[in-house]
Design a protein around this motif. Structure first.
Motif, PDB file in Angstrom:
ATOM      1  N   PRO A  45       4.238   8.613   7.725  1.00 54.61           N
ATOM      2  CA  PRO A  45       3.829   9.888   7.128  1.00 54.61           C
ATOM      3  C   PRO A  45       3.105  10.765   8.149  1.00 54.61           C
ATOM      4  CG  PRO A  45       2.420   8.117   6.353  1.00 54.61           C
ATOM      5  CD  PRO A  45       3.511   7.479   7.174  1.00 54.61           C
ATOM      6  N   GLN A  46       3.212  12.061   7.968  1.00 52.58           N
ATOM      7  CA  GLN A  46       2.571  12.994   8.888  1.00 52.58           C
ATOM      8  C   GLN A  46       1.051  12.969   8.739  1.00 52.58           C
ATOM      9  OE1 GLN A  46       3.967  17.015   8.486  1.00 52.58           O
ATOM     10  NE2 GLN A  46       2.836  17.737  10.242  1.00 52.58           N
ATOM     11  N   TYR A  47       0.586  12.754   7.517  1.00 50.81           N
ATOM     12  CA  TYR A  47      -0.850  12.747   7.224  1.00 50.81           C
ATOM     13  C   TYR A  47      -1.211  11.446   6.514  1.00 50.81           C
ATOM     14  CZ  TYR A  47      -0.363  17.702   8.218  1.00 50.81           C
ATOM     15  OH  TYR A  47      -0.088  18.896   8.835  1.00 50.81           O
ATOM     16  N   PRO A  48      -2.490  11.057   6.553  1.00 48.99           N
ATOM     17  CA  PRO A  48      -2.907   9.856   5.818  1.00 48.99           C
ATOM     18  C   PRO A  48      -2.558   9.972   4.337  1.00 48.99           C
ATOM     19  CG  PRO A  48      -4.673  10.637   7.234  1.00 48.99           C
ATOM     20  CD  PRO A  48      -3.609  11.692   7.253  1.00 48.99           C
ATOM     21  N   ILE A  49      -2.096   8.876   3.759  1.00 49.43           N
ATOM     22  CA  ILE A  49      -1.722   8.918   2.341  1.00 49.43           C
ATOM     23  C   ILE A  49      -2.486   7.914   1.490  1.00 49.43           C
ATOM     24  CG2 ILE A  49       0.546   9.891   2.744  1.00 49.43           C
ATOM     25  CD1 ILE A  49       1.754   7.152   2.383  1.00 49.43           C
ATOM     26  N   ASN A  50      -3.216   7.007   2.110  1.00 49.62           N
ATOM     27  CA  ASN A  50      -4.018   6.071   1.334  1.00 49.62           C
ATOM     28  C   ASN A  50      -5.274   6.775   0.842  1.00 49.62           C
ATOM     29  OD1 ASN A  50      -2.509   3.678   1.363  1.00 49.62           O
ATOM     30  ND2 ASN A  50      -3.118   3.259   3.449  1.00 49.62           N
ATOM     31  N   SER A  95       0.854  -1.190   0.000  1.00 50.17           N
ATOM     32  CA  SER A  95       0.000   0.000   0.000  1.00 50.17           C
ATOM     33  C   SER A  95       0.892   1.242   0.000  1.00 50.17           C
ATOM     34  CB  SER A  95      -0.893  -0.004   1.239  1.00 50.17           C
ATOM     35  OG  SER A  95      -0.107   0.181   2.401  1.00 50.17           O
ATOM     36  N   ALA A  96       0.290   2.395  -0.155  1.00 45.89           N
ATOM     37  CA  ALA A  96       1.042   3.647  -0.171  1.00 45.89           C
ATOM     38  C   ALA A  96       1.788   3.867   1.144  1.00 45.89           C
ATOM     39  CB  ALA A  96       0.108   4.815  -0.468  1.00 45.89           C
ATOM     40  N   ILE A  97       1.146   3.569   2.254  1.00 44.51           N
ATOM     41  CA  ILE A  97       1.813   3.776   3.549  1.00 44.51           C
ATOM     42  C   ILE A  97       2.939   2.762   3.753  1.00 44.51           C
ATOM     43  CG2 ILE A  97       0.219   2.393   4.949  1.00 44.51           C
ATOM     44  CD1 ILE A  97       0.516   4.630   7.110  1.00 44.51           C
ATOM     45  N   GLU A  98       2.761   1.543   3.293  1.00 42.11           N
ATOM     46  CA  GLU A  98       3.821   0.542   3.401  1.00 42.11           C
ATOM     47  C   GLU A  98       5.027   0.946   2.551  1.00 42.11           C
ATOM     48  OE1 GLU A  98       1.103  -3.411   4.305  1.00 42.11           O
ATOM     49  OE2 GLU A  98       1.481  -2.836   2.223  1.00 42.11           O
ATOM     50  N   LEU A  99       4.762   1.488   1.365  1.00 45.94           N
ATOM     51  CA  LEU A  99       5.849   1.972   0.510  1.00 45.94           C
ATOM     52  C   LEU A  99       6.577   3.139   1.167  1.00 45.94           C
ATOM     53  CD1 LEU A  99       4.095   1.825  -2.968  1.00 45.94           C
ATOM     54  CD2 LEU A  99       6.079   0.473  -2.249  1.00 45.94           C
ATOM     55  N   TYR A 100       5.827   4.022   1.791  1.00 48.69           N
ATOM     56  CA  TYR A 100       6.414   5.169   2.476  1.00 48.69           C
ATOM     57  C   TYR A 100       7.360   4.704   3.580  1.00 48.69           C
ATOM     58  CZ  TYR A 100       6.796   9.574   5.021  1.00 48.69           C
ATOM     59  OH  TYR A 100       7.277  10.698   5.644  1.00 48.69           O
ATOM     60  N   VAL A 101       6.889   3.789   4.418  1.00 49.54           N
ATOM     61  CA  VAL A 101       7.710   3.288   5.529  1.00 49.54           C
ATOM     62  C   VAL A 101       8.954   2.585   4.986  1.00 49.54           C
ATOM     63  CG1 VAL A 101       7.791   1.662   7.464  1.00 49.54           C
ATOM     64  CG2 VAL A 101       5.792   3.142   7.151  1.00 49.54           C
ATOM     65  N   GLU A 103      12.161  -3.639   1.957  1.00 50.47           N
ATOM     66  CA  GLU A 103      12.591  -2.421   1.267  1.00 50.47           C
ATOM     67  C   GLU A 103      12.236  -2.469  -0.222  1.00 50.47           C
ATOM     68  OE1 GLU A 103      16.711  -1.518   1.840  1.00 50.47           O
ATOM     69  OE2 GLU A 103      16.430  -0.980   3.947  1.00 50.47           O
ATOM     70  N   ASN A 104      12.051  -3.642  -0.764  1.00 52.68           N
ATOM     71  CA  ASN A 104      11.752  -3.800  -2.191  1.00 52.68           C
ATOM     72  C   ASN A 104      10.306  -3.406  -2.475  1.00 52.68           C
ATOM     73  OD1 ASN A 104      11.213  -4.692  -4.781  1.00 52.68           O
ATOM     74  ND2 ASN A 104      12.316  -6.609  -4.547  1.00 52.68           N
ATOM     75  N   PRO A 105      10.080  -2.380  -3.290  1.00 52.61           N
ATOM     76  CA  PRO A 105       8.709  -1.936  -3.563  1.00 52.61           C
ATOM     77  C   PRO A 105       7.867  -2.942  -4.353  1.00 52.61           C
ATOM     78  CG  PRO A 105      10.273  -0.688  -4.884  1.00 52.61           C
ATOM     79  CD  PRO A 105      11.077  -1.560  -3.961  1.00 52.61           C
ATOM     80  N   LYS A 106       8.512  -3.940  -4.935  1.00 52.60           N
ATOM     81  CA  LYS A 106       7.785  -4.904  -5.760  1.00 52.60           C
ATOM     82  C   LYS A 106       7.287  -6.120  -4.987  1.00 52.60           C
ATOM     83  CE  LYS A 106      10.138  -3.446  -9.910  1.00 52.60           C
ATOM     84  NZ  LYS A 106      10.992  -3.819 -11.032  1.00 52.60           N
TER      85      LYS A 106
END
Length: 79
Positions: A71-76, A3-9, A42-45
């Motif tokens: 992230p500071q704010y929700p990103i999903n 997800s977007a948050i998992e990619l961010y982390v 760490e791998n985005p794939k």
């Protein structure tokens, strides 16, 4: 797929690790996991992601706040 948050982390962990010139193996040793574990997260794939316990341990290792890895704010965008 992460997800977007998992990619961010994942990206934040990689940034913190790279800033310290640490290998994936070194970071894995610090948190008692394998280098392939860190690599997969760490791998985005890959679907593998850090969980809250991992984030807590990583914040201790990086000597930062847990919030620094999130992230500071929700990103999903999903509702």
């Amino acid at each position: 797929m992460k997800s977007a948050i998992e990619l961010y982390v994942s990206q934040k962990v990689k940034e913190y690790r790279d800033k310290r010139n640490w290998s994936q193996q070194y970071l894995a040793d610090c948190i008692n996991l394998s280098a392939s574990f860190v690599s997969n997260r760490e791998n985005p794939k890959t679907d593998d992601a850090f969980n809250l316990d991992h984030i807590d341990a990583l914040a201790k290792i990086f000597e930062c706040q847990i919030w620094d890895l999130l992230p500071q704010y929700p990103i999903n965008n999903k509702k």
